[in-house]
Design a protein around this motif. Sequence first.
Motif, PDB file in Angstrom:
ATOM      1  N   VAL A  66     -36.621 -16.918 -71.406  1.00 25.10           N
ATOM      2  CA  VAL A  66     -35.928 -17.464 -70.238  1.00 25.10           C
ATOM      3  C   VAL A  66     -35.211 -16.348 -69.500  1.00 25.10           C
ATOM      4  O   VAL A  66     -34.420 -15.611 -70.085  1.00 25.10           O
ATOM      5  CB  VAL A  66     -34.911 -18.554 -70.651  1.00 25.10           C
ATOM      6  N   LEU A  67     -35.513 -16.230 -68.207  1.00 22.39           N
ATOM      7  CA  LEU A  67     -34.803 -15.297 -67.333  1.00 22.39           C
ATOM      8  C   LEU A  67     -34.325 -16.078 -66.114  1.00 22.39           C
ATOM      9  O   LEU A  67     -35.087 -16.850 -65.524  1.00 22.39           O
ATOM     10  CB  LEU A  67     -35.709 -14.149 -66.899  1.00 22.39           C
ATOM     11  N   THR A  68     -33.070 -15.886 -65.731  1.00 22.95           N
ATOM     12  CA  THR A  68     -32.488 -16.643 -64.626  1.00 22.95           C
ATOM     13  C   THR A  68     -31.775 -15.713 -63.656  1.00 22.95           C
ATOM     14  O   THR A  68     -31.503 -14.549 -63.950  1.00 22.95           O
ATOM     15  CB  THR A  68     -31.486 -17.692 -65.150  1.00 22.95           C
ATOM     16  N   PHE A  69     -31.479 -16.273 -62.477  1.00 22.56           N
ATOM     17  CA  PHE A  69     -30.732 -15.545 -61.455  1.00 22.56           C
ATOM     18  C   PHE A  69     -29.242 -15.593 -61.774  1.00 22.56           C
ATOM     19  O   PHE A  69     -28.725 -16.659 -62.148  1.00 22.56           O
ATOM     20  CB  PHE A  69     -30.995 -16.175 -60.090  1.00 22.56           C
ATOM     21  N   PRO A  70     -28.521 -14.483 -61.620  1.00 25.47           N
ATOM     22  CA  PRO A  70     -29.013 -13.139 -61.308  1.00 25.47           C
ATOM     23  C   PRO A  70     -29.466 -12.422 -62.584  1.00 25.47           C
ATOM     24  O   PRO A  70     -28.812 -12.546 -63.618  1.00 25.47           O
ATOM     25  CB  PRO A  70     -27.790 -12.467 -60.700  1.00 25.47           C
ATOM     26  N   THR A  71     -30.557 -11.702 -62.498  1.00 28.63           N
ATOM     27  CA  THR A  71     -31.026 -10.958 -63.668  1.00 28.63           C
ATOM     28  C   THR A  71     -30.055  -9.818 -63.964  1.00 28.63           C
ATOM     29  O   THR A  71     -29.345  -9.340 -63.085  1.00 28.63           O
ATOM     30  CB  THR A  71     -32.426 -10.392 -63.431  1.00 28.63           C
ATOM     31  N   SER A  72     -30.052  -9.406 -65.203  1.00 31.10           N
ATOM     32  CA  SER A  72     -29.140  -8.338 -65.627  1.00 31.10           C
ATOM     33  C   SER A  72     -29.818  -7.487 -66.680  1.00 31.10           C
ATOM     34  O   SER A  72     -30.849  -7.860 -67.253  1.00 31.10           O
ATOM     35  CB  SER A  72     -27.848  -8.944 -66.203  1.00 31.10           C
ATOM     36  N   ARG A  73     -29.237  -6.339 -66.958  1.00 29.91           N
ATOM     37  CA  ARG A  73     -29.761  -5.472 -68.010  1.00 29.91           C
ATOM     38  C   ARG A  73     -29.730  -6.188 -69.361  1.00 29.91           C
ATOM     39  O   ARG A  73     -30.643  -6.044 -70.176  1.00 29.91           O
ATOM     40  CB  ARG A  73     -28.948  -4.172 -68.079  1.00 29.91           C
ATOM     41  N   GLU A  74     -28.684  -6.991 -69.569  1.00 29.74           N
ATOM     42  CA  GLU A  74     -28.574  -7.724 -70.829  1.00 29.74           C
ATOM     43  C   GLU A  74     -29.722  -8.719 -70.988  1.00 29.74           C
ATOM     44  O   GLU A  74     -30.278  -8.867 -72.082  1.00 29.74           O
ATOM     45  CB  GLU A  74     -27.232  -8.452 -70.897  1.00 29.74           C
ATOM     46  N   GLN A  75     -30.076  -9.425 -69.897  1.00 32.04           N
ATOM     47  CA  GLN A  75     -31.190 -10.370 -69.962  1.00 32.04           C
ATOM     48  C   GLN A  75     -32.495  -9.661 -70.293  1.00 32.04           C
ATOM     49  O   GLN A  75     -33.276 -10.138 -71.130  1.00 32.04           O
ATOM     50  CB  GLN A  75     -31.338 -11.101 -68.627  1.00 32.04           C
ATOM     51  N   LEU A  76     -32.757  -8.532 -69.645  1.00 35.75           N
ATOM     52  CA  LEU A  76     -34.000  -7.803 -69.883  1.00 35.75           C
ATOM     53  C   LEU A  76     -34.049  -7.257 -71.305  1.00 35.75           C
ATOM     54  O   LEU A  76     -35.101  -7.291 -71.957  1.00 35.75           O
ATOM     55  CB  LEU A  76     -34.151  -6.681 -68.859  1.00 35.75           C
ATOM     56  N   THR A  77     -32.919  -6.763 -71.780  1.00 36.08           N
ATOM     57  CA  THR A  77     -32.864  -6.251 -73.154  1.00 36.08           C
ATOM     58  C   THR A  77     -33.109  -7.361 -74.161  1.00 36.08           C
ATOM     59  O   THR A  77     -33.839  -7.182 -75.150  1.00 36.08           O
ATOM     60  CB  THR A  77     -31.493  -5.598 -73.420  1.00 36.08           C
ATOM     61  N   ARG A  78     -32.500  -8.512 -73.922  1.00 32.53           N
ATOM     62  CA  ARG A  78     -32.714  -9.652 -74.810  1.00 32.53           C
ATOM     63  C   ARG A  78     -34.181 -10.072 -74.803  1.00 32.53           C
ATOM     64  O   ARG A  78     -34.763 -10.404 -75.834  1.00 32.53           O
ATOM     65  CB  ARG A  78     -31.847 -10.832 -74.361  1.00 32.53           C
ATOM     66  N   THR A  79     -34.805 -10.049 -73.635  1.00 30.04           N
ATOM     67  CA  THR A  79     -36.209 -10.424 -73.547  1.00 30.04           C
ATOM     68  C   THR A  79     -37.083  -9.485 -74.368  1.00 30.04           C
ATOM     69  O   THR A  79     -38.015  -9.931 -75.056  1.00 30.04           O
ATOM     70  CB  THR A  79     -36.662 -10.422 -72.073  1.00 30.04           C
ATOM     71  N   ILE A  80     -36.810  -8.186 -74.301  1.00 32.23           N
ATOM     72  CA  ILE A  80     -37.561  -7.221 -75.115  1.00 32.23           C
ATOM     73  C   ILE A  80     -37.432  -7.563 -76.589  1.00 32.23           C
ATOM     74  O   ILE A  80     -38.410  -7.570 -77.347  1.00 32.23           O
ATOM     75  CB  ILE A  80     -37.060  -5.786 -74.854  1.00 32.23           C
ATOM     76  N   THR A  81     -36.216  -7.879 -77.013  1.00 37.33           N
ATOM     77  CA  THR A  81     -35.970  -8.223 -78.417  1.00 37.33           C
ATOM     78  C   THR A  81     -36.764  -9.454 -78.826  1.00 37.33           C
ATOM     79  O   THR A  81     -37.392  -9.490 -79.892  1.00 37.33           O
ATOM     80  CB  THR A  81     -34.467  -8.467 -78.643  1.00 37.33           C
ATOM     81  N   TRP A  82     -36.757 -10.469 -77.974  1.00 39.28           N
ATOM     82  CA  TRP A  82     -37.453 -11.710 -78.312  1.00 39.28           C
ATOM     83  C   TRP A  82     -38.969 -11.523 -78.320  1.00 39.28           C
ATOM     84  O   TRP A  82     -39.669 -12.126 -79.134  1.00 39.28           O
ATOM     85  CB  TRP A  82     -37.046 -12.817 -77.336  1.00 39.28           C
ATOM     86  N   LEU A  83     -39.477 -10.692 -77.419  1.00 32.73           N
ATOM     87  CA  LEU A  83     -40.905 -10.425 -77.419  1.00 32.73           C
ATOM     88  C   LEU A  83     -41.344  -9.764 -78.720  1.00 32.73           C
ATOM     89  O   LEU A  83     -42.418 -10.062 -79.255  1.00 32.73           O
ATOM     90  CB  LEU A  83     -41.280  -9.532 -76.227  1.00 32.73           C
ATOM     91  N   VAL A  84     -40.511  -8.885 -79.236  1.00 30.69           N
ATOM     92  CA  VAL A  84     -40.823  -8.231 -80.513  1.00 30.69           C
ATOM     93  C   VAL A  84     -40.721  -9.224 -81.659  1.00 30.69           C
ATOM     94  O   VAL A  84     -41.609  -9.323 -82.508  1.00 30.69           O
ATOM     95  CB  VAL A  84     -39.884  -7.028 -80.738  1.00 30.69           C
TER      96      VAL A  84
END
Length: 471
Positions: free
Chosen positions: A69-87
């Motif tokens: 899940v990514l929502t507005f406004p995107t942030s570095r924390e959201q992108l970092t969390r997404t990387i973690t979840w993808l792994v």
Amino acid sequence: MTPYGSLILRGCSDVDRLPNEVLSAIFMFVVEPHSDDMTTTTSPTTISQVCHRWRQVALATGSLWTNIVLTFPTSREQLTRTITWLVRSNTYPLDILLDFRDPEWDFEDEESHGFCWTDMEPVLRLLLPSAARWRTIELFTDTWAPIFAFLGYTRTIGPSLSRLEKLHLARCNAYFALKGEVFEPAELSRHLPLFGGAGDSTLPHLREVALTGVHIDWSAPPLANLTKLEFKYQAADVMPSVAQFARIVAACPTLAVLAIVGCGPQFPRTAHGGGSASASTVAPGTPDGALNGAIQLTNVTQFTFGFVDVHYAVQLLAIMDLPALRELSLEHVSASLRDPAPDDAGVLLEWLCNRVHGRGHNDAVSTSPSSQTPLAQLSTLALHSFSAPRTTFVRLFAACSGVHALELSDVDEQCLKALVGTPALLPRLRTLDARDVDRALVELILCFRGAKVAHGNIENHSLGHNPQNDN
């Protein structure tokens, strides 16, 4: 130790005795699939921080981390969390929700929006390597640029999407559907191929597609074997032709749910016609694939139809064959969008009633003998934003004798008076849901019908039905 020198041994709790497999299943049951709040007690992140054992089990449960899940406004924390979840999701299928709508945006200047092409690019670069695991994709934006970026960046990944089951792309600006509106921004209006125009052989599991305010290259769409298809709130000038639409639905023989809201497929124009696809500018005899016979929708049981041009609505329904129809929802979209001069929607209801009795409508279009809208076999009927004489509603309800669930929203009092004044109408009605209507009349209907209506619900909202909420 106690005063007597003995030790107090603390036993294991019931949770501690659970096998890891059971604990993992419990985690899957309690996690909220589409929440972007990682501080809630039902997020995988919180669960993994309870204790050492829970963390081990959570990290070993790849399916726990598959809801991206990514929502507005995107942030570095959201992108970092997404990387973690993808792994952590390992090789499991992914359910992706991208909601970049800004609740404060005024729907005026697209360039002023806080989420644009440059914001979409890093999101796509992050997600594209995992395309082979995409199971569902939902993308919601206010403006076109992020959608255009998605269509552009995903043109080469069609062969990778073997797990994709559901796709919903939405540019949430319903007002483009109003009569006379054209697509904007014009410089980005070209029809890009969805996933490069991949065929059904490379998307073997795709079954549900919803395009809200989003157009693609209709000449080679990867839309086949669908069970659910939705076109909503599009500008007329970017919609497929009737022939293209007919080819799409013909490639989906098991299609069960169809929605066309706003502008639907466009008829060819006469040589002297303008830009509208209304009955006055269309040549019914034009050799355009589907125009010489009904569009066969053999297995469609649920049809939602919202229109901005009543004559166009009649013309489109006239070439549609819906023999299995059970649930019908009709909406006068122009009225719900506060069009200052909406068409007389009663014309459509009259035409439907005439069709049941085998009579055409001289002012609209001749009806194909094989096309049909079987009102008598409907179990569910919904009417939104309709005004018509009481006699028209009486005829409509008389034709829908099998309806047991009725939904009314923003209809005038003549509709309700038809149900009050004619006891024989809708004899099988069991459920009545009403919103933004005369409350006293609805209560009178419920009182009049007594125990026959097992469920009645009345809601009143001062703004009425908001089509933006349907996106």
